[in-house]
Enzyme design. Structure first.
Site, PDB file in Angstrom:
ATOM      1  CG  ASP A  20      -1.843  -1.200   1.290  1.00  0.00           C
ATOM      2  OD1 ASP A  20      -1.874  -1.993   0.333  1.00  0.00           O
ATOM      3  OD2 ASP A  20      -2.511  -1.364   2.323  1.00  0.00           O
ATOM      4  CE  LYS A  81      -3.876  -4.275   1.374  1.00  0.00           C
ATOM      5  NZ  LYS A  81      -4.395  -3.519   2.526  1.00  0.00           N
ATOM      6  CB  CYS A 114      -2.057  -2.566   5.764  1.00  0.00           C
ATOM      7  SG  CYS A 114      -3.647  -1.720   5.540  1.00  0.00           S
TER       8      CYS A 114
END
Length: 203
Positions: A20, A81, A114
């Site tokens: 990310d 996602k 994450c």
């Protein structure tokens, strides 16, 4: 085995996971230039060492694509996602196609959300996880610091990009030694990484 217990790495049993590193976070994350620099270094090294890289993007419609400076190679598998962990069904299915690669090198953002949830999921699956401390961060330094400690306590190995790459080489006679050495040497200098322990990057 002893090698697994102490976290020794080999290119043929290793995969890299980039979490990310997206445009929307550019000005929000502590020491983001260092995270981007590490992400680019690892991607370039992966191409030299023939190590697969898996990239995720958290809700790219809102948070944008992976930052261009990361320089992901064309064709790098990239998965959108909404789940915090990288281990969506799509990613898990893709990882199964990579062969026996029990060693995962993890980097990206945010360390306490994450990255941490990905790390814990991987450890639960019996994978060996190596977290790059110069490749993960959060908006708040306390979140990053506590996340690194939690991941280490859970069984992950904390390391740096340079240490890990030279471990993968193992020997200065390795045919990829010069290429990797040049990548490390030519990496842009980072004030955050050289400023010392007060920069919020130490564990």
């Amino acid at each position: 085995s002893v090698a697994r217990a102490c976290g020794r790495l080999r290119p043929e049993t290793t995969a890299f996971m980039l979490c990310d590193v997206q445009e929307r976070f550019r000005d929000l994350i502590h020491c983001m230039p260092l995270v981007v620099s590490t992400s680019k270094l690892m991607g370039d090294a992966a191409a030299v060492l023939d190590i697969p890289v898996v990239v995720t993007e958290q809700y790219p419609k809102i948070f944008g694509a992976t930052m261009a400076e990361v320089g992901c190679a064309e064709g790098t598998p990239t998965f959108a996602k909404r789940k915090f962990s990288m281990l969506t069904d799509e990613v898990t299915e893709h990882m199964a196609t990579l062969g026996e690669r029990p060693s995962i090198v993890l980097y990206g953002i945010e360390a306490h959300v994450c990255v941490q949830q990905t790390c814990l999921d991987l450890l639960q699956q019996g994978m060996e996880v190596h977290v790059l401390v110069d490749g993960v961060s959060s908006q708040r330094t306390i979140d990053r610091s506590v996340a690194l400690r939690r991941m280490e306590k859970a069984g992950a190995f904390m390391t740096t990009s340079e240490s890990l790459l030279f471990e993968l080489l193992e020997d200065s006679t390795n045919p990829n030694f010069k290429a990797i050495s040049n990548l490390v040497k030519n990496r842009p200098a980072s004030e955050e990484w050289t400023a010392g322990p007060d920069n919020g990057l130490m564990m």
